[in-house]
Design a protein around this motif. Structure first.
Motif, PDB file in Angstrom:
ATOM      1  N   VAL A 168      38.345  44.817  37.191  1.00 23.99           N
ATOM      2  CA  VAL A 168      39.508  43.971  36.878  1.00 23.99           C
ATOM      3  C   VAL A 168      39.856  44.139  35.397  1.00 23.99           C
ATOM      4  O   VAL A 168      41.014  44.342  35.041  1.00 23.99           O
ATOM      5  CB  VAL A 168      39.229  42.483  37.209  1.00 23.99           C
ATOM      6  N   LEU A 170      39.282  46.575  33.441  1.00 27.31           N
ATOM      7  CA  LEU A 170      39.797  47.904  33.100  1.00 27.31           C
ATOM      8  C   LEU A 170      41.302  48.036  33.348  1.00 27.31           C
ATOM      9  O   LEU A 170      41.946  48.948  32.843  1.00 27.31           O
ATOM     10  CB  LEU A 170      39.038  48.985  33.881  1.00 27.31           C
ATOM     11  N   GLN A 171      41.839  47.085  34.093  1.00 25.13           N
ATOM     12  CA  GLN A 171      43.291  47.114  34.323  1.00 25.13           C
ATOM     13  C   GLN A 171      44.059  46.838  33.027  1.00 25.13           C
ATOM     14  O   GLN A 171      45.276  46.998  32.968  1.00 25.13           O
ATOM     15  CB  GLN A 171      43.675  46.110  35.404  1.00 25.13           C
ATOM     16  N   GLN A 173      44.040  48.610  30.603  1.00 27.26           N
ATOM     17  CA  GLN A 173      44.574  49.906  30.140  1.00 27.26           C
ATOM     18  C   GLN A 173      46.031  50.070  30.555  1.00 27.26           C
ATOM     19  O   GLN A 173      46.881  50.456  29.762  1.00 27.26           O
ATOM     20  CB  GLN A 173      43.698  51.034  30.707  1.00 27.26           C
ATOM     21  N   ASP A 174      46.341  49.716  31.811  1.00 24.35           N
ATOM     22  CA  ASP A 174      47.708  49.831  32.314  1.00 24.35           C
ATOM     23  C   ASP A 174      48.611  48.822  31.606  1.00 24.35           C
ATOM     24  O   ASP A 174      49.746  49.132  31.249  1.00 24.35           O
ATOM     25  CB  ASP A 174      47.696  49.572  33.830  1.00 24.35           C
ATOM     26  N   ILE A 175      48.048  47.624  31.377  1.00 28.34           N
ATOM     27  CA  ILE A 175      48.842  46.564  30.743  1.00 28.34           C
ATOM     28  C   ILE A 175      49.162  46.919  29.292  1.00 28.34           C
ATOM     29  O   ILE A 175      50.306  46.845  28.854  1.00 28.34           O
ATOM     30  CB  ILE A 175      48.106  45.203  30.879  1.00 28.34           C
ATOM     31  N   ALA A 224      54.478  42.573  30.065  1.00 26.36           N
ATOM     32  CA  ALA A 224      53.159  42.731  30.715  1.00 26.36           C
ATOM     33  C   ALA A 224      52.100  41.982  29.908  1.00 26.36           C
ATOM     34  O   ALA A 224      52.069  42.083  28.680  1.00 26.36           O
ATOM     35  CB  ALA A 224      52.794  44.212  30.778  1.00 26.36           C
ATOM     36  N   GLU A 225      51.290  41.182  30.602  1.00 26.50           N
ATOM     37  CA  GLU A 225      50.232  40.475  29.872  1.00 26.50           C
ATOM     38  C   GLU A 225      48.937  40.440  30.685  1.00 26.50           C
ATOM     39  O   GLU A 225      48.973  40.471  31.912  1.00 26.50           O
ATOM     40  CB  GLU A 225      50.664  39.066  29.459  1.00 26.50           C
ATOM     41  N   TYR A 226      47.844  40.370  29.957  1.00 28.48           N
ATOM     42  CA  TYR A 226      46.520  40.362  30.585  1.00 28.48           C
ATOM     43  C   TYR A 226      46.115  38.916  30.784  1.00 28.48           C
ATOM     44  O   TYR A 226      45.632  38.264  29.861  1.00 28.48           O
ATOM     45  CB  TYR A 226      45.542  41.099  29.662  1.00 28.48           C
ATOM     46  N   ASP A 227      46.370  38.414  31.987  1.00 26.19           N
ATOM     47  CA  ASP A 227      46.077  37.012  32.275  1.00 26.19           C
ATOM     48  C   ASP A 227      45.163  36.953  33.489  1.00 26.19           C
ATOM     49  O   ASP A 227      45.586  37.247  34.601  1.00 26.19           O
ATOM     50  CB  ASP A 227      47.403  36.277  32.550  1.00 26.19           C
ATOM     51  N   ARG A 228      43.910  36.551  33.242  1.00 25.65           N
ATOM     52  CA  ARG A 228      42.951  36.539  34.354  1.00 25.65           C
ATOM     53  C   ARG A 228      42.737  35.147  34.920  1.00 25.65           C
ATOM     54  O   ARG A 228      41.809  34.918  35.674  1.00 25.65           O
ATOM     55  CB  ARG A 228      41.612  37.136  33.889  1.00 25.65           C
ATOM     56  N   LYS A 232      49.421  33.257  37.603  1.00 29.91           N
ATOM     57  CA  LYS A 232      50.624  33.993  38.026  1.00 29.91           C
ATOM     58  C   LYS A 232      50.580  34.307  39.511  1.00 29.91           C
ATOM     59  O   LYS A 232      51.567  34.167  40.216  1.00 29.91           O
ATOM     60  CB  LYS A 232      50.757  35.289  37.227  1.00 29.91           C
ATOM     61  N   GLN A 233      49.378  34.766  39.948  1.00 31.26           N
ATOM     62  CA  GLN A 233      49.234  35.108  41.370  1.00 31.26           C
ATOM     63  C   GLN A 233      49.422  33.861  42.217  1.00 31.26           C
ATOM     64  O   GLN A 233      50.037  33.908  43.279  1.00 31.26           O
ATOM     65  CB  GLN A 233      47.853  35.726  41.614  1.00 31.26           C
ATOM     66  N   VAL A 236      53.088  33.159  42.460  1.00 32.37           N
ATOM     67  CA  VAL A 236      53.712  34.129  43.372  1.00 32.37           C
ATOM     68  C   VAL A 236      53.357  33.790  44.823  1.00 32.37           C
ATOM     69  O   VAL A 236      54.217  33.816  45.706  1.00 32.37           O
ATOM     70  CB  VAL A 236      53.269  35.575  43.006  1.00 32.37           C
ATOM     71  N   PHE A 281      39.070  34.080  39.651  1.00 32.62           N
ATOM     72  CA  PHE A 281      38.507  35.432  39.598  1.00 32.62           C
ATOM     73  C   PHE A 281      37.007  35.377  39.405  1.00 32.62           C
ATOM     74  O   PHE A 281      36.515  34.593  38.638  1.00 32.62           O
ATOM     75  CB  PHE A 281      39.151  36.230  38.451  1.00 32.62           C
TER      76      PHE A 281
ATOM     77  N   SER B  14      49.987  55.231  36.377  1.00 27.89           N
ATOM     78  CA  SER B  14      48.753  55.225  35.582  1.00 27.89           C
ATOM     79  C   SER B  14      47.582  55.743  36.433  1.00 27.89           C
ATOM     80  O   SER B  14      47.219  55.120  37.435  1.00 27.89           O
ATOM     81  CB  SER B  14      48.464  53.800  35.105  1.00 27.89           C
ATOM     82  N   THR B  16      44.538  55.621  35.775  1.00 21.84           N
ATOM     83  CA  THR B  16      43.473  54.603  35.758  1.00 21.84           C
ATOM     84  C   THR B  16      43.714  53.575  36.853  1.00 21.84           C
ATOM     85  O   THR B  16      42.793  53.204  37.590  1.00 21.84           O
ATOM     86  CB  THR B  16      43.436  53.890  34.378  1.00 21.84           C
ATOM     87  N   MET B  17      44.960  53.110  36.956  1.00 28.57           N
ATOM     88  CA  MET B  17      45.277  52.104  37.981  1.00 28.57           C
ATOM     89  C   MET B  17      45.109  52.676  39.386  1.00 28.57           C
ATOM     90  O   MET B  17      44.620  51.988  40.278  1.00 28.57           O
ATOM     91  CB  MET B  17      46.719  51.606  37.813  1.00 28.57           C
ATOM     92  N   ILE B  20      41.521  52.603  40.113  1.00 29.23           N
ATOM     93  CA  ILE B  20      41.037  51.234  40.358  1.00 29.23           C
ATOM     94  C   ILE B  20      41.423  50.777  41.769  1.00 29.23           C
ATOM     95  O   ILE B  20      40.600  50.226  42.500  1.00 29.23           O
ATOM     96  CB  ILE B  20      41.575  50.267  39.268  1.00 29.23           C
ATOM     97  N   THR B  88      52.640  44.211  37.069  1.00 25.63           N
ATOM     98  CA  THR B  88      52.404  43.262  35.967  1.00 25.63           C
ATOM     99  C   THR B  88      53.510  42.198  35.943  1.00 25.63           C
ATOM    100  O   THR B  88      53.415  41.227  35.207  1.00 25.63           O
ATOM    101  CB  THR B  88      52.431  43.984  34.604  1.00 25.63           C
ATOM    102  N   VAL B  95      59.969  38.407  41.752  1.00 21.66           N
ATOM    103  CA  VAL B  95      59.490  38.162  43.125  1.00 21.66           C
ATOM    104  C   VAL B  95      60.686  38.129  44.076  1.00 21.66           C
ATOM    105  O   VAL B  95      60.639  38.709  45.171  1.00 21.66           O
ATOM    106  CB  VAL B  95      58.688  36.836  43.202  1.00 21.66           C
ATOM    107  N   VAL B 108      49.941  40.335  41.478  1.00 23.27           N
ATOM    108  CA  VAL B 108      50.158  40.454  40.031  1.00 23.27           C
ATOM    109  C   VAL B 108      48.888  41.012  39.388  1.00 23.27           C
ATOM    110  O   VAL B 108      47.785  40.546  39.660  1.00 23.27           O
ATOM    111  CB  VAL B 108      50.504  39.079  39.406  1.00 23.27           C
ATOM    112  N   PRO B 110      46.334  41.597  36.239  1.00 21.29           N
ATOM    113  CA  PRO B 110      45.162  42.229  36.850  1.00 21.29           C
ATOM    114  C   PRO B 110      44.737  41.474  38.121  1.00 21.29           C
ATOM    115  O   PRO B 110      44.841  40.250  38.172  1.00 21.29           O
ATOM    116  CB  PRO B 110      44.093  42.100  35.760  1.00 21.29           C
ATOM    117  N   PHE B 111      44.257  42.220  39.104  1.00 18.39           N
ATOM    118  CA  PHE B 111      43.886  41.609  40.377  1.00 18.39           C
ATOM    119  C   PHE B 111      42.410  41.915  40.689  1.00 18.39           C
ATOM    120  O   PHE B 111      41.847  42.870  40.160  1.00 18.39           O
ATOM    121  CB  PHE B 111      44.771  42.152  41.507  1.00 18.39           C
ATOM    122  N   THR B 112      41.832  41.098  41.567  1.00 19.51           N
ATOM    123  CA  THR B 112      40.448  41.348  41.988  1.00 19.51           C
ATOM    124  C   THR B 112      40.467  42.111  43.310  1.00 19.51           C
ATOM    125  O   THR B 112      41.440  42.008  44.071  1.00 19.51           O
ATOM    126  CB  THR B 112      39.696  40.026  42.218  1.00 19.51           C
TER     127      THR B 112
END
Lengths: 281, 127
Positions: A168, A170-171, A173-175, A224-228, A232-233, A236, A281, B14, B16-17, B20, B88, B95, B108, B110-112
């Motif tokens: 998770v 490592l994502q 990198q894309d962000i 784009a933001e790194y929000d764990r 957001k999910q 959605v 998570f 990507s 990497t993505m 993943i 992202t 949506v 969205v 990062p996801f698990t």
């Protein structure tokens, strides 16, 4: 009479000089007027150009803090994700150590059982069955103490969870790649503005670095933001679930008003007005 | 879908993505996977390979995930392929746009891996 003539000649001379002076002034005027006209045109043209320069510089300078903020976000994102990865690796390393401990204990127990089993075998061969029964108790005790499997399985599942956490993290990198693309886009637009200005001022041109490929705006998300936290999910999912349920009931798609209503509900949840367990998570 | 084996098309610019997502798919038991680096590449793969399920990013060069979804939905041969958007972008308008383009579900970043599994199962139940 002579005096009168002399006076008249002097007067005529003076008039002639003044005429010459006036002529010189007219000649100068004739030369100066086109220059003044040119100057006037220049000032008239320069006014809007200065306005444009001012506007462009203002626009460009507004973009610089945005680029700077984006860079800060990239740094923060990288730091957060790296810390998460290192934390997960620390945990994995700790659990590997614990598993090694369990395996060592199990190995010792196994060696002990092997020894006792060998002894039992020999006693059986010799027919010393009283010793067999004594050693069997020892063997069984050692066998019963071999109970680290569940602990190891538990640790393995913890390690799997840590590995998932790394995936998770490592994502990021894309962000960050998208955040950096947004910065590149800002810098390129500032460069374009400056090129345009310099072109107007004197056909000067800043050479564009051909090694830097400008990305299509649609190829990155500047937000784009790194929000764990999973907020957001969650938001959605509220929308999707609402729409899916509604589709199932009515057989058609939700209206904009219904989507708005669902989103408002989700935003209340995000802002803490609703009850939700964040951090799934 | 042959012998119940689902072939996934993973679309992301990507690498990497892509890795993943593929790793997560393999972890949950899906091993038949094809990759594409953008919407255009994905469309080409869709015509050349038998694809059962598309997992796509949104922001990509050449053709975005949204454009890919519209293209897929407008082709009667692929109109019913499940599409899962993994992006992202998490704004309200995003949506809505994705739903209007008829994606089946939305994740969205990062996801698990767990979320990915749940979404895939959710889609497979309905198609």
């Amino acid at each position: 009479m002579v005096n009168g003539e002399t006076k008249l000649v002097k007067r005529v001379d003076s008039i002639l000089r003044e005429i010459e002076e006036l002529k010189a002034i007219f000649i100068l005027g004739q030369r100066v007027i086109p220059f003044l006209e040119e100057l006037f045109h220049f000032v008239r043209e320069v006014g809007p150009m200065l306005d444009e320069i001012n506007k462009s510089l203002e626009e460009s300078s507004n973009k610089i803090p945005r680029a700077s903020n984006q860079l800060n976000t990239v740094t923060k994102t990288t730091e957060v994700a790296t810390t998460e990865i290192l934390d997960a690796l620390d945990q994995m390393s700790l659990k590997f150590g614990e598993m090694k401990g369990f395996i060592n204990v199990m190995k010792q127990s196994y060696e002990k059982q092997k020894k006792i089993a060998g002894r039992i075998g020999r006693y059986i061969e010799r027919g010393e069955f009283d010793k067999v029964s004594k050693n069997w108790v020892k063997f069984y005790t050692a066998f019963k103490s071999l109970n680290g499997f569940d602990d190891i399985l538990e640790k393995l599942s913890d390690v799997k969870r840590d590995a998932d956490n790394i995936m998770v993290a490592l994502q990021f990198q894309d962000i960050t790649a998208q955040q950096i693309s947004a910065i590149n886009h800002l810098i390129e637009s500032v460069q374009e503005k400056l090129n345009h200005l310099l072109g107007k001022l004197g056909n000067l041109d800043i050479k564009k670095d051909s090694s830097v490929s400008s990305r299509n705006v649609a190829s990155f998300n500047p937000d784009a933001e790194y929000d764990r936290t999973g907020a957001k999910q969650k938001a959605v999912d509220e929308i999707l679930n609402g729409i899916i349920e509604r589709d199932e009931e009515a057989g058609d798609r939700a209206s904009q008003e219904e989507i708005d209503e669902l989103f408002n509900k989700s935003e209340k949840i995000k802002s803490g007005e609703g009850d939700v367990n964040s951090g799934n998570f | 879908m042959e012998d119940g084996k689902i072939r996934f098309l993973v679309v992301d610019d990507s690498p990497t993505m892509r890795r993943i997502v593929i790793n997560a798919l393999k972890n949950i038991g899906y091993t038949d996977i094809v990759e594409a680096e953008d919407g255009k590449d994905a469309l080409a793969k869709l015509y050349s390979e038998k694809i059962d399920f598309i997992i796509t990013d949104w922001n990509m060069p050449n053709m975005t995930g949204l454009e890919l979804t519209r293209a897929v939905r407008s082709d009667p041969n692929f109109a019913n392929i499940p599409i899962l958007m993994v992006t992202t972008r998490g704004m309200k308008q995003d949506v809505i746009e994705a739903l209007e383009a008829r994606v089946n579900n939305y994740i969205v970043k990062p996801f698990t891996p767990q979320v990915l599994k749940e979404k895939i199962e959710q889609i497979l139940k309905t198609v």
